[in-house]
Motif scaffolding. Structure first.
Motif, mmCIF file in Angstrom:
data_model
loop_
_atom_site.group_PDB
_atom_site.id
_atom_site.type_symbol
_atom_site.label_atom_id
_atom_site.label_comp_id
_atom_site.label_asym_id
_atom_site.label_seq_id
_atom_site.Cartn_x
_atom_site.Cartn_y
_atom_site.Cartn_z
ATOM 1 N N GLN A 65 -40.391 43.116 58.500
ATOM 2 C CA GLN A 65 -40.329 42.615 57.130
ATOM 3 C C GLN A 65 -39.273 41.528 56.956
ATOM 4 O OE1 GLN A 65 -38.260 46.673 55.723
ATOM 5 N NE2 GLN A 65 -38.525 45.224 54.056
ATOM 6 N N TYR A 66 -38.537 41.192 58.035
ATOM 7 C CA TYR A 66 -37.552 40.129 57.977
ATOM 8 C C TYR A 66 -37.943 39.038 58.964
ATOM 9 C CZ TYR A 66 -35.147 44.306 56.360
ATOM 10 O OH TYR A 66 -34.840 45.477 55.727
ATOM 11 N N TRP A 71 -35.631 31.873 59.278
ATOM 12 C CA TRP A 71 -34.672 31.373 58.283
ATOM 13 C C TRP A 71 -33.524 30.631 58.952
ATOM 14 C CZ3 TRP A 71 -34.154 36.824 55.656
ATOM 15 C CH2 TRP A 71 -35.366 37.147 55.037
ATOM 16 N N SER A 220 -41.971 29.692 49.447
ATOM 17 C CA SER A 220 -42.593 30.574 50.431
ATOM 18 C C SER A 220 -41.542 31.175 51.352
ATOM 19 C CB SER A 220 -43.633 29.805 51.250
ATOM 20 O OG SER A 220 -43.035 28.711 51.922
ATOM 21 N N LYS A 221 -41.792 32.394 51.800
ATOM 22 C CA LYS A 221 -40.823 33.137 52.597
ATOM 23 C C LYS A 221 -40.539 32.465 53.937
ATOM 24 C CE LYS A 221 -39.879 37.908 54.005
ATOM 25 N NZ LYS A 221 -40.415 39.295 54.046
ATOM 26 N N ASP A 222 -41.554 31.841 54.518
ATOM 27 C CA ASP A 222 -41.376 31.203 55.820
ATOM 28 C C ASP A 222 -40.541 29.934 55.742
ATOM 29 O OD1 ASP A 222 -42.785 33.159 57.111
ATOM 30 O OD2 ASP A 222 -44.701 32.084 57.034
ATOM 31 N N TYR A 224 -37.800 29.733 53.719
ATOM 32 C CA TYR A 224 -36.466 30.088 53.239
ATOM 33 C C TYR A 224 -35.382 29.620 54.214
ATOM 34 C CZ TYR A 224 -38.118 33.233 49.524
ATOM 35 O OH TYR A 224 -38.675 33.758 48.390
ATOM 36 N N GLY A 229 -32.878 33.762 52.107
ATOM 37 C CA GLY A 229 -33.439 34.944 52.751
ATOM 38 C C GLY A 229 -32.517 36.147 52.678
ATOM 39 N N GLU A 232 -32.574 37.743 49.304
ATOM 40 C CA GLU A 232 -33.757 38.561 49.065
ATOM 41 C C GLU A 232 -33.585 39.979 49.620
ATOM 42 O OE1 GLU A 232 -36.442 37.887 47.305
ATOM 43 O OE2 GLU A 232 -35.585 35.947 46.750
#
Length: 278
Positions: A65-66, A71, A220-222, A224, A229, A232
């Motif tokens: 999940q990380y 990042w 978007s998370k990718d 970050y 990150g 979050e």
């Protein structure tokens, strides 16, 4: 009597330095120690954990999940290219303002000085709208452009350093047939290593730890950066990954610490020489 007073002043100076050192080092040491503490809470009855673990560091790079490695690479890419662009823009613009005399030069310097008095986050709404219209939101190129342009406005210390370099060197080179570009590359740049190091280091570190603008632009998370990150990880009320956050903070601090240790001599030279003449 004078020796006694001198001894008292010296003792007080050392005492103050010790107190300041403890105040500065204690939080950093606490974060480092907490990164090796089992569980998810930073609070503990003991300063040093009874059991040391590397699980948090392993989880950062292997947890599903990380995406800490992504990042980290995103931040490194943005900081590196911002550093290159900032040094390029700042040195060229400040060289022109230092060596050339043209109409509007003093007005330009005054405008740059006034703009530098305002916090950068005051312009974020306008920057956000511009990036939205240009379809550059959630891109790293947008961050590099904004960071680099913002750094170029704060180049007075570079101009001050260029002002300390004798103009006779420029004149001698031009007599020998050198162009302005050759003077800039072969004379000014080799003599400006301290200030170039200072600009590169401050540009890199400023981007490396920035959160506000990165949080505004990146979606978007990718995409970050590490600052967004890591936020979050603990932003949700249901999460308590504070020891994981501490481990990430230690990893983030390592390259900055190494850079400062290696380049501190140039950093001090750039600060002192650039402040001699404006």
């Amino acid at each position: 009597m004078s020796q006694k007073n001198s001894f008292v002043r010296l003792s007080l100076s050392y005492l103050i330095l010790i107190i300041l050192s403890v105040c500065a080092l204690y939080p950093a040491i606490w974060v480092v120690v907490s990164s090796f503490r089992p569980g998810g809470s930073l609070y503990s009855k003991n300063f040093f954990p009874e059991k040391w673990t590397l699980d948090h560091y392993v989880t950062l790079f292997t947890g599903t999940q990380y995406t800490f490695d992504i990042w980290y690479l995103n931040t490194l890419k943005i900081a590196f290219f911002t550093m290159i662009c900032s040094v390029f823009l700042m040195t060229l613009s400040m060289y022109a303002l230092s060596r050339f005399r043209f109409r509007g030069r003093k007005t330009m310097l005054s405008v740059m000085l006034i703009l530098g008095m305002f916090p950068s986050f005051m312009s974020m709404i306008a920057v956000y709208i511009i990036l939205l219209q240009l379809n550059l939101l959630d891109t790293h190129i947008a961050m590099i452009l904004v960071y680099s342009a913002g750094a170029a406005l704060g180049g007075f210390i570079v101009k001050g350093y260029f002002d300390t370099i004798p103009r006779s060197l420029d004149e001698a080179a031009r007599i020998d047939g050198a162009s302005h570009l050759q003077v800039f590359l072969k004379i000014m740049m080799p003599l400006s290593k301290p200030i170039l190091t200072f600009v590169a280091l401050t540009s890199f570190t400023g981007v490396w730890g920035d959160f506000i603008f990165a949080r505004l632009v990146l979606r978007s998370k990718d995409n970050y950066t590490v600052a967004v990150g890591m936020y979050e990880l603990i932003a949700s009320q249901t999460n308590s990954y504070f020891t994981l956050f501490a481990a990430g903070s230690v990893i983030i601090a390592i390259p900055i610490t190494i850079l400062f240790l290696i380049l501190q001599r140039f950093l001090v030279q750039g600060l002192t020489a650039g402040a001699m003449k404006g």
